[in-house]
Design an enzyme around this catalytic site. Structure first.
Site, PDB file in Angstrom:
ATOM      1  N   SER A 155     -25.728 118.602  75.597  1.00  0.00           N
ATOM      2  CA  SER A 155     -26.274 117.530  76.337  1.00  0.00           C
ATOM      3  C   SER A 155     -26.452 116.046  75.435  1.00  0.00           C
ATOM      4  O   SER A 155     -27.166 116.223  74.459  1.00  0.00           O
ATOM      5  CB  SER A 155     -27.336 117.577  77.294  1.00  0.00           C
ATOM      6  N   HIS A 188     -21.973 117.456  78.247  1.00  0.00           N
ATOM      7  CA  HIS A 188     -22.881 117.074  79.179  1.00  0.00           C
ATOM      8  C   HIS A 188     -23.426 115.763  79.449  1.00  0.00           C
ATOM      9  O   HIS A 188     -23.933 115.246  78.216  1.00  0.00           O
ATOM     10  CB  HIS A 188     -23.930 118.152  79.687  1.00  0.00           C
ATOM     11  N   ASP A 245     -25.872 112.855  80.803  1.00  0.00           N
ATOM     12  CA  ASP A 245     -26.920 112.788  81.918  1.00  0.00           C
ATOM     13  C   ASP A 245     -27.129 111.236  82.195  1.00  0.00           C
ATOM     14  O   ASP A 245     -27.398 110.272  81.334  1.00  0.00           O
ATOM     15  CB  ASP A 245     -28.328 113.170  81.319  1.00  0.00           C
ATOM     16  N   MET A 300     -29.210 108.353  84.475  1.00  0.00           N
ATOM     17  CA  MET A 300     -30.471 108.487  84.984  1.00  0.00           C
ATOM     18  C   MET A 300     -30.530 106.917  85.272  1.00  0.00           C
ATOM     19  O   MET A 300     -30.220 105.785  84.450  1.00  0.00           O
ATOM     20  CB  MET A 300     -31.622 108.703  84.014  1.00  0.00           C
ATOM     21  N   HIS A 319     -23.508 114.088  84.891  1.00  0.00           N
ATOM     22  CA  HIS A 319     -24.764 114.615  85.800  1.00  0.00           C
ATOM     23  C   HIS A 319     -25.477 113.352  86.425  1.00  0.00           C
ATOM     24  O   HIS A 319     -25.964 112.827  85.618  1.00  0.00           O
ATOM     25  CB  HIS A 319     -25.700 115.542  85.150  1.00  0.00           C
ATOM     26  N   MET A 326     -27.953 111.667  87.935  1.00  0.00           N
ATOM     27  CA  MET A 326     -29.537 111.941  88.359  1.00  0.00           C
ATOM     28  C   MET A 326     -29.983 110.333  88.921  1.00  0.00           C
ATOM     29  O   MET A 326     -30.414 109.783  88.250  1.00  0.00           O
ATOM     30  CB  MET A 326     -30.236 112.211  87.140  1.00  0.00           C
ATOM     31  N   MET A 369     -31.313 122.959  87.953  1.00  0.00           N
ATOM     32  CA  MET A 369     -32.305 122.417  87.092  1.00  0.00           C
ATOM     33  C   MET A 369     -33.283 123.152  86.699  1.00  0.00           C
ATOM     34  O   MET A 369     -34.217 123.733  87.563  1.00  0.00           O
ATOM     35  CB  MET A 369     -32.846 120.940  87.665  1.00  0.00           C
ATOM     36  N   ASP A 379     -29.620 123.783  83.204  1.00  0.00           N
ATOM     37  CA  ASP A 379     -29.793 122.754  82.547  1.00  0.00           C
ATOM     38  C   ASP A 379     -31.429 122.125  82.466  1.00  0.00           C
ATOM     39  O   ASP A 379     -31.916 122.086  83.387  1.00  0.00           O
ATOM     40  CB  ASP A 379     -29.105 121.475  83.177  1.00  0.00           C
TER      41      ASP A 379
END
Ligand code: DX5
Ligand code: ZN
Length: 221
Positions: free
Chosen positions: A7, A32, A34, A36, A65, A67, A136, A174
């Site tokens: 990540s 990966h 992330d 957000m 991913h 979020m 998660m 994750d």
């Protein structure tokens, strides 16, 4: 085959292209990323421009991913930026089947993610409709948290459905991944492990990735 997905949340943001190169040299299977929004989770990270910049520096599979609160609104720009797979959160969408169709129509693979407190029945009926389920194992928002072991019950339930129906759906975990928690997760049925701190936080990624592979390969099914 067990896949290792570092990540980039735990990478040095000031040296992103070097960090991507470091992961690539270590032979990881994907990256990966992330995303957000400060709304769905209490933290803000990257937008599509970061995905585009990373895409320019590597051919590695980009596992994005999201979020974020409105995944359908932003999925097109993330697809255009070069994502290979886009994962949305089941908690963020009222009509997951529509979301899956829409994301796939962008020419990318589609994953669905489930937070630790969310019950398995929310995703039970869509495991056969997605390319990947992301479990998660921490409450999302920050790296470096402790692995929540009870999540493995959901992984086992998904693996049963996967085997029973001969599905190719990938099962990814994750949050709080170490050699030890990765091993329990793979034993429960996981085939992709995401690790931030325990990969980018080590000085020699090459040997860290080698250790992960050595520990996990014996549980490959
Ligand atoms: C958590 C993110 C994770 C995070 C994992 O909200 O979705 O991908 O980077 O970090 P570690 O491996 O440090 O728990
Ligand atoms: Zn993540």
């Amino acid at each position: 085959m067990i896949k290792i997905a570092p990540s980039l949340l735990a990478a040095d943001f000031g040296k992103m292209s070097e960090e991507v190169g470091r992961a690539e040299a270590a032979g990881v299977d994907m990256l990966h990323i992330d995303v957000m929004d400060g709304h769905f989770v209490p933290n803000i990270t990257f937008g599509p421009d970061m995905v585009r910049a990373i895409r320019k520096t590597t051919k590695l599979f980009l596992d994005v991913h999201l979020m974020i609160s409105d995944p359908l609104k932003y999925a097109p720009v993330f697809a255009q930026a070069g994502s290979d797979l886009i994962t949305f959160h089941i908690e963020a969408e009222k009509d997951p089947e529509k979301t899956i169709k829409n994301i796939r129509s962008l020419g990318v693979k589609c994953g669905v993610s489930i937070n630790p407190p969310t019950s398995f029945d929310k995703i039970e009926n869509i495991i056969d409709k997605v390319d990947l389920v992301l479990f998660m194992s921490v409450n999302p928002g920050f790296g470096g948290q402790k692995f929540i072991t009870s999540v493995l019950d959901k992984v086992k339930a998904a693996k049963k459905i996967k085997d029973k129906n001969n599905l190719e759906t990938e099962l990814e975990i994750d949050g709080g991944i170490t050699l030890e928690t990765a091993t329990s997760a793979v034993k429960a049925g996981i085939n992709i492990v995401v690790a931030g701190t325990s990969i980018f936080g080590t000085p020699d990624i090459v040997s860290t990735v080698r250790q992960f592979r050595a520990a996990l390969q014996k549980y490959e099914t």
